[in-house]
Design a protein around this motif. Structure first.
Motif, PDB file in Angstrom:
ATOM      1  N   GLY A  36      22.230  -1.860 -19.937  1.00 21.96           N
ATOM      2  CA  GLY A  36      21.978  -0.873 -20.984  1.00 21.96           C
ATOM      3  C   GLY A  36      23.223  -0.385 -21.688  1.00 21.96           C
ATOM      4  O   GLY A  36      23.173   0.033 -22.835  1.00 21.96           O
ATOM      5  N   TRP A  37      24.355  -0.420 -21.029  1.00 24.00           N
ATOM      6  CA  TRP A  37      25.591   0.082 -21.630  1.00 24.00           C
ATOM      7  C   TRP A  37      26.279  -0.946 -22.512  1.00 24.00           C
ATOM      8  O   TRP A  37      27.228  -0.620 -23.225  1.00 24.00           O
ATOM      9  N   LEU A  38      25.820  -2.187 -22.486  1.00 25.51           N
ATOM     10  CA  LEU A  38      26.458  -3.262 -23.243  1.00 25.51           C
ATOM     11  C   LEU A  38      25.634  -3.554 -24.493  1.00 25.51           C
ATOM     12  O   LEU A  38      24.461  -3.909 -24.416  1.00 25.51           O
ATOM     13  N   ARG A  39      26.262  -3.396 -25.652  1.00 23.67           N
ATOM     14  CA  ARG A  39      25.570  -3.656 -26.919  1.00 23.67           C
ATOM     15  C   ARG A  39      25.599  -5.136 -27.245  1.00 23.67           C
ATOM     16  O   ARG A  39      26.437  -5.881 -26.743  1.00 23.67           O
ATOM     17  N   ARG A  40      24.711  -5.562 -28.123  1.00 29.38           N
ATOM     18  CA  ARG A  40      24.630  -6.969 -28.507  1.00 29.38           C
ATOM     19  C   ARG A  40      25.944  -7.413 -29.163  1.00 29.38           C
ATOM     20  O   ARG A  40      26.459  -6.776 -30.065  1.00 29.38           O
ATOM     21  N   GLY A  41      26.478  -8.520 -28.678  1.00 24.97           N
ATOM     22  CA  GLY A  41      27.701  -9.081 -29.228  1.00 24.97           C
ATOM     23  C   GLY A  41      28.977  -8.401 -28.749  1.00 24.97           C
ATOM     24  O   GLY A  41      30.066  -8.761 -29.173  1.00 24.97           O
ATOM     25  N   GLU A  42      28.858  -7.432 -27.869  1.00 26.19           N
ATOM     26  CA  GLU A  42      30.018  -6.681 -27.400  1.00 26.19           C
ATOM     27  C   GLU A  42      30.508  -7.248 -26.067  1.00 26.19           C
ATOM     28  O   GLU A  42      29.709  -7.570 -25.195  1.00 26.19           O
ATOM     29  N   ARG A  43      31.818  -7.367 -25.934  1.00 26.92           N
ATOM     30  CA  ARG A  43      32.385  -7.820 -24.663  1.00 26.92           C
ATOM     31  C   ARG A  43      32.437  -6.640 -23.704  1.00 26.92           C
ATOM     32  O   ARG A  43      32.447  -5.480 -24.113  1.00 26.92           O
ATOM     33  N   THR A  45      34.881  -5.555 -21.909  1.00 26.20           N
ATOM     34  CA  THR A  45      36.091  -4.737 -22.068  1.00 26.20           C
ATOM     35  C   THR A  45      35.975  -3.808 -23.273  1.00 26.20           C
ATOM     36  O   THR A  45      36.425  -2.666 -23.221  1.00 26.20           O
ATOM     37  N   ASP A  46      35.351  -4.294 -24.346  1.00 27.56           N
ATOM     38  CA  ASP A  46      35.131  -3.434 -25.516  1.00 27.56           C
ATOM     39  C   ASP A  46      34.165  -2.304 -25.188  1.00 27.56           C
ATOM     40  O   ASP A  46      34.344  -1.167 -25.632  1.00 27.56           O
ATOM     41  N   ALA A  47      33.142  -2.613 -24.402  1.00 24.82           N
ATOM     42  CA  ALA A  47      32.180  -1.583 -23.997  1.00 24.82           C
ATOM     43  C   ALA A  47      32.872  -0.544 -23.130  1.00 24.82           C
ATOM     44  O   ALA A  47      32.623   0.663 -23.272  1.00 24.82           O
ATOM     45  N   ARG A  48      33.744  -0.987 -22.222  1.00 25.65           N
ATOM     46  CA  ARG A  48      34.487  -0.061 -21.367  1.00 25.65           C
ATOM     47  C   ARG A  48      35.314   0.899 -22.220  1.00 25.65           C
ATOM     48  O   ARG A  48      35.293   2.115 -22.008  1.00 25.65           O
ATOM     49  N   ASP A  49      36.034   0.350 -23.199  1.00 28.01           N
ATOM     50  CA  ASP A  49      36.869   1.187 -24.060  1.00 28.01           C
ATOM     51  C   ASP A  49      36.028   2.139 -24.907  1.00 28.01           C
ATOM     52  O   ASP A  49      36.393   3.306 -25.096  1.00 28.01           O
ATOM     53  N   ARG A  50      34.906   1.645 -25.418  1.00 24.52           N
ATOM     54  CA  ARG A  50      34.019   2.491 -26.223  1.00 24.52           C
ATOM     55  C   ARG A  50      33.459   3.632 -25.392  1.00 24.52           C
ATOM     56  O   ARG A  50      33.460   4.800 -25.809  1.00 24.52           O
ATOM     57  N   ALA A  53      36.142   6.222 -24.670  1.00 27.91           N
ATOM     58  CA  ALA A  53      36.399   7.065 -25.842  1.00 27.91           C
ATOM     59  C   ALA A  53      35.269   8.068 -26.058  1.00 27.91           C
ATOM     60  O   ALA A  53      35.521   9.237 -26.387  1.00 27.91           O
ATOM     61  N   GLU A  54      34.036   7.646 -25.857  1.00 28.06           N
ATOM     62  CA  GLU A  54      32.898   8.566 -25.998  1.00 28.06           C
ATOM     63  C   GLU A  54      32.973   9.673 -24.950  1.00 28.06           C
ATOM     64  O   GLU A  54      32.694  10.843 -25.250  1.00 28.06           O
ATOM     65  N   ARG A  55      33.348   9.315 -23.726  1.00 26.81           N
ATOM     66  CA  ARG A  55      33.448  10.305 -22.656  1.00 26.81           C
ATOM     67  C   ARG A  55      34.550  11.320 -22.968  1.00 26.81           C
ATOM     68  O   ARG A  55      34.361  12.526 -22.810  1.00 26.81           O
ATOM     69  N   GLU A  56      35.710  10.845 -23.438  1.00 24.65           N
ATOM     70  CA  GLU A  56      36.811  11.747 -23.774  1.00 24.65           C
ATOM     71  C   GLU A  56      36.436  12.657 -24.943  1.00 24.65           C
ATOM     72  O   GLU A  56      36.773  13.844 -24.940  1.00 24.65           O
ATOM     73  N   ALA A  57      35.749  12.122 -25.945  1.00 25.35           N
ATOM     74  CA  ALA A  57      35.310  12.941 -27.079  1.00 25.35           C
ATOM     75  C   ALA A  57      34.325  14.012 -26.621  1.00 25.35           C
ATOM     76  O   ALA A  57      34.365  15.149 -27.086  1.00 25.35           O
ATOM     77  N   ALA A  58      33.436  13.670 -25.706  1.00 23.35           N
ATOM     78  CA  ALA A  58      32.469  14.634 -25.201  1.00 23.35           C
ATOM     79  C   ALA A  58      33.183  15.734 -24.411  1.00 23.35           C
ATOM     80  O   ALA A  58      32.819  16.920 -24.502  1.00 23.35           O
ATOM     81  N   LYS A  59      34.195  15.362 -23.640  1.00 23.26           N
ATOM     82  CA  LYS A  59      34.952  16.368 -22.884  1.00 23.26           C
ATOM     83  C   LYS A  59      35.643  17.338 -23.832  1.00 23.26           C
ATOM     84  O   LYS A  59      35.633  18.551 -23.588  1.00 23.26           O
ATOM     85  N   LEU A  60      36.246  16.819 -24.893  1.00 24.05           N
ATOM     86  CA  LEU A  60      36.906  17.689 -25.874  1.00 24.05           C
ATOM     87  C   LEU A  60      35.904  18.608 -26.557  1.00 24.05           C
ATOM     88  O   LEU A  60      36.150  19.796 -26.776  1.00 24.05           O
ATOM     89  N   ARG A  61      34.764  18.051 -26.901  1.00 23.35           N
ATOM     90  CA  ARG A  61      33.731  18.819 -27.599  1.00 23.35           C
ATOM     91  C   ARG A  61      33.202  19.943 -26.708  1.00 23.35           C
ATOM     92  O   ARG A  61      32.924  21.057 -27.165  1.00 23.35           O
ATOM     93  N   LEU A  62      33.066  19.660 -25.407  1.00 26.59           N
ATOM     94  CA  LEU A  62      32.517  20.658 -24.486  1.00 26.59           C
ATOM     95  C   LEU A  62      33.589  21.559 -23.882  1.00 26.59           C
ATOM     96  O   LEU A  62      33.265  22.549 -23.231  1.00 26.59           O
ATOM     97  N   GLY A  63      34.838  21.187 -24.061  1.00 29.33           N
ATOM     98  CA  GLY A  63      35.932  21.993 -23.500  1.00 29.33           C
ATOM     99  C   GLY A  63      36.089  21.808 -22.000  1.00 29.33           C
ATOM    100  O   GLY A  63      36.539  22.707 -21.300  1.00 29.33           O
TER     101      GLY A  63
END
Length: 65
Positions: A36-43, A45-50, A53-63
C-alpha cells in the motif's frame, strides 16, 4: 489461438477492446499485489524518501519532535 486470429481479422475493434481489457485487468492485479505504501512506477527507495519527507512535514505541522 486460431480463434483469436479470426476474431482479430473479422472484428478488429472488438479484439482491440479485448486486448485493452486484459491489459487493464493485469494492471489491477499488479496493484493488488503491490504494498500500500508503494505507488505505481515508484521504486522502493523513492517511496522511502517520500514517506520520510511526509513524516517530517507532519511533525513540523503538528509541532511534534
Amino acid at each position: 489461438m486460431d480463434g483469436l486470429c479470426r476474431l482479430a481479422y473479422r472484428h478488429p475493434r472488438a479484439f482491440m477492446q479485448l486486448a485493452y481489457d486484459m491489459w487493464l485487468a493485469l494492471e489491477r492485479a499488479d496493484d493488488e499485489r503491490r504494498p500500500g505504501w508503494l505507488r505505481r512506477g515508484e521504486r522502493a527507495t523513492d517511496a522511502r524518501d517520500r514517506l520520510r519527507a511526509e513524516r517530517e512535514a507532519a511533525k513540523l505541522r503538528l509541532g511534534v519532535e
